[in-house]
Design a protein around this motif. Structure first.
Motif, PDB file in Angstrom:
ATOM      1  N   UNK A  91       0.768  -1.281  -0.097  1.00  0.00           N
ATOM      2  CA  UNK A  91       0.200  -0.006   0.026  1.00  0.00           C
ATOM      3  C   UNK A  91       1.000   1.132  -0.095  1.00  0.00           C
ATOM      4  N   UNK A  92       1.884   1.113   0.867  1.00  0.00           N
ATOM      5  CA  UNK A  92       2.840   2.226   0.846  1.00  0.00           C
ATOM      6  C   UNK A  92       3.561   2.661  -0.591  1.00  0.00           C
ATOM      7  N   UNK A  93       3.967   1.512  -1.145  1.00  0.00           N
ATOM      8  CA  UNK A  93       4.559   1.609  -2.493  1.00  0.00           C
ATOM      9  C   UNK A  93       3.571   2.215  -3.573  1.00  0.00           C
ATOM     10  N   UNK A  94       2.266   1.653  -3.438  1.00  0.00           N
ATOM     11  CA  UNK A  94       1.214   2.133  -4.157  1.00  0.00           C
ATOM     12  C   UNK A  94       0.999   3.484  -4.092  1.00  0.00           C
ATOM     13  N   UNK A  95       0.940   4.069  -2.754  1.00  0.00           N
ATOM     14  CA  UNK A  95       0.633   5.671  -2.763  1.00  0.00           C
ATOM     15  C   UNK A  95       1.934   6.353  -3.536  1.00  0.00           C
ATOM     16  N   UNK A  96       3.111   5.846  -3.268  1.00  0.00           N
ATOM     17  CA  UNK A  96       4.356   6.410  -3.836  1.00  0.00           C
ATOM     18  C   UNK A  96       4.266   6.319  -5.558  1.00  0.00           C
ATOM     19  N   UNK A 153      10.734   1.602 -11.141  1.00  0.00           N
ATOM     20  CA  UNK A 153      11.400   0.952 -10.066  1.00  0.00           C
ATOM     21  C   UNK A 153      10.343   0.660  -8.989  1.00  0.00           C
ATOM     22  N   UNK A 154       9.274   1.456  -8.776  1.00  0.00           N
ATOM     23  CA  UNK A 154       8.400   1.214  -7.719  1.00  0.00           C
ATOM     24  C   UNK A 154       7.300   0.066  -8.178  1.00  0.00           C
ATOM     25  N   UNK A 155       7.120  -0.153  -9.330  1.00  0.00           N
ATOM     26  CA  UNK A 155       6.538  -1.512 -10.063  1.00  0.00           C
ATOM     27  C   UNK A 155       7.251  -2.560  -9.897  1.00  0.00           C
ATOM     28  N   UNK A 156       8.530  -2.746  -9.904  1.00  0.00           N
ATOM     29  CA  UNK A 156       9.380  -3.781  -9.734  1.00  0.00           C
ATOM     30  C   UNK A 156       9.362  -4.094  -8.085  1.00  0.00           C
ATOM     31  N   UNK A 157       9.318  -3.336  -7.245  1.00  0.00           N
ATOM     32  CA  UNK A 157       9.343  -3.637  -5.825  1.00  0.00           C
ATOM     33  C   UNK A 157       7.934  -4.257  -5.666  1.00  0.00           C
ATOM     34  N   UNK A 158       6.806  -3.837  -6.205  1.00  0.00           N
ATOM     35  CA  UNK A 158       5.575  -4.218  -5.929  1.00  0.00           C
ATOM     36  C   UNK A 158       5.094  -5.497  -6.252  1.00  0.00           C
TER      37      UNK A 158
END
Length: 281
Positions: free
Chosen positions: A22-27, A90-95
């Motif tokens: 959820x945090x990564x999604x907000x970012x 980068x965020x998508x890869x982390x998610x």
């Protein structure tokens, strides 16, 4: 099936992954918003650059001073877009690995359902073929008997036709036999069609079942991994301490990995349990 860590009171690992996702999604949402604005700004600067170049006229071979002065602004806008695209990627890869954990329960349930439905379809097709084949065999015998009786009745009617001098009337028995034979042959054709349809469906199922079994196995592995981490969360601090201590005496050791040897008898027991969980083929 026992593989369902979400029936437990504590699901600290799952909740931790959910919070991280959820945090990564907000970012990601914030970056995507900035990216949309940056792309719009880049489009405006590119259009402005085009107008500045066109202002010099089509015969000019040199870049107008105003276009030269504006060029760094266009480049900066383009650079901003590329940086935001990189951040979003980068965020998508982390998610992505977190999504695998979050989707594990639902994915396993669906894979289990899909496999069960295909196995049920195979059983139904097999039963349909067996039932239809038995009906075809009985109908073949009945048709053979009808043909024999029809031949005998036809022969008798022919003799009557030859010997009687009056008006010939077709015997009712002969008419009934002809109608019954016609209905029986039509029914036989329908049965053959049903059997061939069931056979065609059955021929398609092995590949589909194999795919469903692979999906079931992969989804079960994901769910088993979630269950493992749920049980490891209470001792994760001890694992982290052991890994950090190993790193201090072995610089080749990676801190976020700590291999653990599993007794072979437990592995064999787990293999047997997994085999028992697979739906009967």
């Amino acid at each position: 099936m026992k593989l369902n860590p979400f029936h437990k009171k504590s699901n600290a690992y799952y909740e931790k992954v959910k919070a991280e996702h959820e945090q990564l999604g907000r970012q990601l949402a914030a970056v995507q918003k900035d990216l949309a604005e940056a792309e719009a700004e880049h489009a405006r600067e590119r259009e402005k650059q085009t107008k500045l170049r066109e202002a010099a006229g089509s015969m000019s071979m040199s870049t107008p001073p105003a276009a030269k002065a504006h060029w760094p602004i266009l480049c900066a806008a383009h650079q901003r877009v590329e940086e935001l695209k990189s951040q979003a990627s980068s965020l998508e890869r982390q998610m992505r690995p977190l999504q695998r954990v979050l989707h594990a329960p639902q994915a396993f349930t669906q894979a289990q359902k899909d496999l069960a439905e295909l196995l049920a379809r195979r059983q139904a097709c097999t039963a349909e073929i067996e039932t239809t084949q038995a009906q075809i065999a009985k109908l073949d015998q009945r048709i053979a008997a009808l043909e024999a009786r029809l031949a005998a009745e036809t022969k008798a009617a022919s003799q009557t036709l030859l010997t009687d001098e009056g008006e010939f009337v077709v015997p009712d028995a002969l008419t009934r036999l002809e109608v019954e034979l016609r209905v029986a042959r039509s029914s036989l054709a329908d049965l053959h069609s049903r059997r061939e349809t069931a056979k065609a469906q059955l021929a398609e199922l092995p590949a589909l079942i194999h795919q469903a079994e692979r999906a079931f196995i992969h989804c079960r592995a994901d769910l088993a991994e979630v269950e493992l981490y749920e049980q490891l969360m209470p001792v994760m601090n001890a694992l982290a301490r052991a890994s950090a201590a190993r790193r201090q005496c072995n610089y080749h050791h990676t801190e976020d990995r700590f291999p653990i040897e599993i007794p072979m008898d437990l592995v064999q027991a787990a293999q047997a349990a997994l085999a028992a969980e697979m739906p009967a083929a």
